[in-house]
Design a protein around this motif. Structure first.
Motif, PDB file in Angstrom:
ATOM      1  N   ARG A   4       0.920  -1.077  -0.109  1.00 48.46           N
ATOM      2  CA  ARG A   4      -0.054   0.009   0.006  1.00 48.46           C
ATOM      3  C   ARG A   4       0.926   1.154  -0.007  1.00 48.46           C
ATOM      4  NH1 ARG A   4      -2.698   1.162   4.098  1.00 48.46           N
ATOM      5  NH2 ARG A   4      -1.439   0.409   5.634  1.00 48.46           N
ATOM      6  N   THR A 188      -4.046  13.785   5.713  1.00 43.91           N
ATOM      7  CA  THR A 188      -4.922  12.637   4.817  1.00 43.91           C
ATOM      8  C   THR A 188      -6.035  13.448   4.214  1.00 43.91           C
ATOM      9  OG1 THR A 188      -4.196  11.237   6.523  1.00 43.91           O
ATOM     10  CG2 THR A 188      -6.064  10.518   5.241  1.00 43.91           C
ATOM     11  N   SER A 191      -7.996  12.234  -1.586  1.00 45.93           N
ATOM     12  CA  SER A 191      -7.238  12.023  -2.880  1.00 45.93           C
ATOM     13  C   SER A 191      -5.704  11.220  -2.423  1.00 45.93           C
ATOM     14  CB  SER A 191      -6.670  13.226  -3.440  1.00 45.93           C
ATOM     15  OG  SER A 191      -6.066  14.176  -2.543  1.00 45.93           O
ATOM     16  N   GLY A 192      -5.584  11.224  -1.252  1.00 44.21           N
ATOM     17  CA  GLY A 192      -4.418  10.475  -0.542  1.00 44.21           C
ATOM     18  C   GLY A 192      -3.724  11.042   0.720  1.00 44.21           C
ATOM     19  N   THR A 193      -2.541  10.630   0.962  1.00 47.44           N
ATOM     20  CA  THR A 193      -2.115  10.770   2.105  1.00 47.44           C
ATOM     21  C   THR A 193      -0.442  11.627   1.948  1.00 47.44           C
ATOM     22  OG1 THR A 193      -2.933   9.345   3.577  1.00 47.44           O
ATOM     23  CG2 THR A 193      -0.854  10.362   4.269  1.00 47.44           C
ATOM     24  N   LYS A 209       4.245  11.490  -1.060  1.00 46.45           N
ATOM     25  CA  LYS A 209       2.736  11.219  -1.360  1.00 46.45           C
ATOM     26  C   LYS A 209       2.383  10.098  -1.626  1.00 46.45           C
ATOM     27  CE  LYS A 209      -1.243  13.075  -3.113  1.00 46.45           C
ATOM     28  NZ  LYS A 209      -2.111  13.597  -2.399  1.00 46.45           N
ATOM     29  N   PHE A 210       1.280   9.553  -0.904  1.00 43.28           N
ATOM     30  CA  PHE A 210       0.749   8.252  -1.264  1.00 43.28           C
ATOM     31  C   PHE A 210      -0.607   8.583  -1.865  1.00 43.28           C
ATOM     32  CE2 PHE A 210       3.426   7.828   2.557  1.00 43.28           C
ATOM     33  CZ  PHE A 210       4.186   6.755   2.082  1.00 43.28           C
ATOM     34  N   GLY A 211      -1.471   7.714  -2.519  1.00 46.78           N
ATOM     35  CA  GLY A 211      -2.461   7.659  -3.141  1.00 46.78           C
ATOM     36  C   GLY A 211      -3.595   7.073  -2.267  1.00 46.78           C
ATOM     37  N   PRO A 212      -4.793   7.318  -2.672  1.00 45.32           N
ATOM     38  CA  PRO A 212      -6.019   6.833  -1.788  1.00 45.32           C
ATOM     39  C   PRO A 212      -5.948   5.354  -1.272  1.00 45.32           C
ATOM     40  CG  PRO A 212      -6.786   7.556  -3.685  1.00 45.32           C
ATOM     41  CD  PRO A 212      -5.333   7.689  -3.965  1.00 45.32           C
ATOM     42  N   SER A 213      -5.227   4.315  -2.189  1.00 48.33           N
ATOM     43  CA  SER A 213      -5.150   3.036  -1.837  1.00 48.33           C
ATOM     44  C   SER A 213      -3.762   2.706  -1.411  1.00 48.33           C
ATOM     45  CB  SER A 213      -5.215   2.183  -3.016  1.00 48.33           C
ATOM     46  OG  SER A 213      -4.348   2.434  -3.794  1.00 48.33           O
ATOM     47  N   ALA A 217       1.017   7.982  -5.842  1.00 46.84           N
ATOM     48  CA  ALA A 217      -0.089   8.967  -6.366  1.00 46.84           C
ATOM     49  C   ALA A 217       0.840   9.600  -7.573  1.00 46.84           C
ATOM     50  CB  ALA A 217      -0.468  10.158  -5.624  1.00 46.84           C
TER      51      ALA A 217
END
Length: 222
Positions: A4, A188, A191-193, A209-213, A217
């Motif tokens: 993830r 958070t 659109s993501g974290t 940057k992390f995407g929603p899942s 991203a």
């Protein structure tokens, strides 16, 4: 390695970035161009862990804000409504920083003892130390996502950020950032974290940057 979390890293230069609370904003005059931001895609380095930890269980919440007291080897529970100290708990080591799980039961405490390089999980209901999580060199802070699933720890000695699976109480990987990261904050959104890391050794902020899942991203320079 938890798939993830595959981050996109941005580095933003600042003249004198230090720890504590962090707010990042970019302002431009009307009609001016926003300067480009260099973005580097990174893959976290898997941590060397064995076995599976015990998932965090639900419990009676402790209605308090926690503070870490490094010189007193303790954490304090503060009532946010009356702004008074409810209790100070001796944890037996210098508490460098602390984050609380959403259910209010577990405190994830950065162990400030020289060479410890761990985050201690402390059960606020049973008043007991239930796990020690190995992280990088000289951890200095900790922040948790709003859903309580993941925590992040900046390691000033190894210039990286450790990713912790809160439920399993184990480190799942590291993300290299700038030199001497000393603090971070987590934002958070749908659109993501994004994790903003203060790199004191370079007077900059690294934005992971992390995407929603939790996957990488798309890079949107600004």
């Amino acid at each position: 390695m938890d798939n993830r979390f595959r981050p996109v890293l941005r580095r933003l230069g600042f003249p004198s970035a230090i720890g504590l609370a962090l707010t990042v904003a970019v302002a431009c005059a009307p009609g001016s161009q926003i300067p480009p931001v260099q973005i580097t895609v990174l893959s976290p380095t898997p941590a060397t862990t064995t076995g599976v930890g015990t998932p965090v269980a639900g419990a009676q919440a402790v209605p308090a804000v926690l503070t870490a007291n490094a010189s007193g080897n303790s954490i304090s529970l503060v009532d946010p409504s009356t702004r008074t100290v409810l209790e100070t708990i001796n944890v037996g080591f210098p508490a460098q920083a602390v984050a609380l799980t959403p259910d209010g039961r577990y405190a994830f405490i950065v162990n400030g003892a020289p060479g410890a390089n761990t985050v201690v999980v402390y059960d606020l209901i049973t008043r007991s130390r239930v796990a020690d999580i190995a992280v990088g060199s000289n951890p200095s802070s900790i922040a948790m996502t709003s859903d309580g699933r993941t925590a992040f720890v900046p390691n000033s000695g190894s210039s990286n950020v450790s990713i912790i699976d809160v439920g399993l109480r184990t480190a799942t990987g590291t993300i290299p950032v700038g030199p001497r990261p000393v603090d971070l904050t987590v934002q958070t959104l749908p659109s993501g974290t994004t994790v903003y890391v203060v790199d004191q050794g370079a007077n900059q902020v690294s934005a992971i940057k992390f995407g929603p899942s939790g996957t990488a991203a798309p890079a949107t320079g600004s």
